[in-house]
Write an enzyme that holds these catalytic residues in place. Structure first.
Site, PDB file in Angstrom:
ATOM      1  N   SER A   1      46.317  67.835  73.702  1.00 25.19           N
ATOM      2  CA  SER A   1      44.900  68.209  73.730  1.00 25.19           C
ATOM      3  C   SER A   1      44.703  69.604  74.329  1.00 25.19           C
ATOM      4  CB  SER A   1      44.100  67.205  74.566  1.00 25.19           C
ATOM      5  OG  SER A   1      44.183  65.916  74.022  1.00 25.19           O
TER       6      SER A   1
HETATM    7  N1  SAH Z   1      46.972  62.610  75.770  1.00 27.61           N
HETATM    8  C1  SAH Z   1      47.804  63.340  74.827  1.00 27.61           C
HETATM    9  C2  SAH Z   1      47.055  63.646  73.535  1.00 27.61           C
HETATM   10  C3  SAH Z   1      47.821  63.111  72.396  1.00 27.61           C
HETATM   11  S1  SAH Z   1      47.022  63.060  70.822  1.00 27.61           S
HETATM   12  C4  SAH Z   1      48.378  64.588  75.460  1.00 27.61           C
HETATM   13  O1  SAH Z   1      47.975  64.939  76.578  1.00 27.61           O
HETATM   14  O2  SAH Z   1      49.274  65.193  74.878  1.00 27.61           O
HETATM   15  C5  SAH Z   1      46.643  61.322  70.677  1.00 27.61           C
HETATM   16  C6  SAH Z   1      47.815  60.370  70.717  1.00 27.61           C
HETATM   17  O3  SAH Z   1      47.270  59.051  70.575  1.00 27.61           O
HETATM   18  C7  SAH Z   1      48.840  60.533  69.602  1.00 27.61           C
HETATM   19  O4  SAH Z   1      50.118  60.673  70.166  1.00 27.61           O
HETATM   20  C8  SAH Z   1      48.733  59.214  68.814  1.00 27.61           C
HETATM   21  O5  SAH Z   1      49.964  58.761  68.282  1.00 27.61           O
HETATM   22  C9  SAH Z   1      48.202  58.258  69.879  1.00 27.61           C
HETATM   23  N2  SAH Z   1      47.500  57.058  69.393  1.00 27.61           N
HETATM   24  C10 SAH Z   1      46.650  56.929  68.345  1.00 27.61           C
HETATM   25  N3  SAH Z   1      46.208  55.654  68.231  1.00 27.61           N
HETATM   26  C11 SAH Z   1      46.794  54.940  69.251  1.00 27.61           C
HETATM   27  C12 SAH Z   1      46.755  53.569  69.652  1.00 27.61           C
HETATM   28  N4  SAH Z   1      46.047  52.642  69.008  1.00 27.61           N
HETATM   29  N5  SAH Z   1      47.477  53.206  70.740  1.00 27.61           N
HETATM   30  C13 SAH Z   1      48.243  54.128  71.424  1.00 27.61           C
HETATM   31  N6  SAH Z   1      48.322  55.420  71.072  1.00 27.61           N
HETATM   32  C14 SAH Z   1      47.613  55.844  69.999  1.00 27.61           C
END
Ligand code: SAH
Length: 226
Positions: free
Chosen positions: A73
């Site tokens: 993010s």
């Molecule tokens: N917090 C992260 C942002 C990652 S983007 C950071 O700081 O880098 C969002 C992430 O959510 C992705 O890796 C995606 O695979 C995950 N995601 C999407 N749906 C999900 C679910 N139902 N359960 C767990 N993770 C999920």
């Protein structure tokens, strides 16, 4: 001596620290006020979470690809969600969407106990040998579907979802303590409205709406390795 990519990646130089200070100044100008959030962002080396090729631009206020079609993010988004969460030391926090683990480490840096869930096995596996993990024994990573939460570890003081939710996941509301807070970007048209839900002591919910953001989708089930 030959300097490998790996060696370079985990070096936190004065230049990196200077860039972080600038990033934090920028976040302050954009309206982030919680000094504990700004402090954590100033302390966490964001370039550790990115491919070494992105080392020079790691402190620009923008998201970056982390593989598997996912992104780390934007720092502003991390700061904004963390501020809304009103993190207190020792808070027990569930994060959905570990991704690069940057957001989780920012929470751990603020003294929270962090339980973070990722649905993509490839991303989850990548973190197994991540150096920074040893620094935060109170940060635990899980492979699973965030829609289900972590019933074994519930209830939580706070829940943060870092993917675009189609709706507010009911199981995650159940796993909030009375007085607990959830911050979640919920689909509205082509983007997401940031929402904060507070579970009052009497079990009723109070909902607040904030500005729009753009996240990768929160998907059901898990994704195994190919
Ligand atoms: N917090 C992260 C942002 C990652 S983007 C950071 O700081 O880098 C969002 C992430 O959510 C992705 O890796 C995606 O695979 C995950 N995601 C999407 N749906 C999900 C679910 N139902 N359960 C767990 N993770 C999920």
């Amino acid at each position: 001596m030959e300097v490998t990519g790996a060696m370079k990646k985990y070096e936190d130089t004065y230049r990196h620290k200077g860039l972080r200070k600038k990033l934090v100044d920028g976040l302050r100008e954009k309206g982030i006020r919680d000094e504990r959030v700004l402090n954590a962002i100033e302390n966490v080396p964001r370039h550790f979470f990115l491919d070494s090729a992105l080392d020079n631009i790691a402190y620009e206020d923008r998201p970056f690809p982390i593989g598997e079609g996912q992104t780390i993010s934007q720092p502003y988004t991390v700061a904004y969600q963390t501020e809304l969460l009103n993190v207190q030391p020792m808070d027990k926090i569930l994060e959905v969407g570990t991704g690069s683990m940057y957001q989780a480490v920012v929470l751990a840096e603020m003294g929270a106990q962090v339980y973070t869930v990722e649905r993509q096995k490839a991303l989850f596996d990548k973190l197994k040998n991540f150096k920074l993990k040893n620094k935060y024994p109170q940060l635990k990573t899980f492979y699973g579907d965030g829609f289900e939460g972590l019933p074994t570890y519930a209830p939580f003081d706070k829940v943060i979802i870092t993917a675009a939710a189609p709706y507010i996941p009911p199981r995650l509301l159940d796993q909030l303590k009375p007085g607990g807070v959830m911050v979640v970007p919920v689909n509205e048209g082509d983007a997401q409205r940031m929402r904060r839900i507070t579970k009052e002591e009497d079990g009723t919910y109070n909902e607040e709406s904030f500005q729009m953001f753009s996240f990768v989708p929160m998907l059901k089930g898990v994704q195994k390795n190919n």
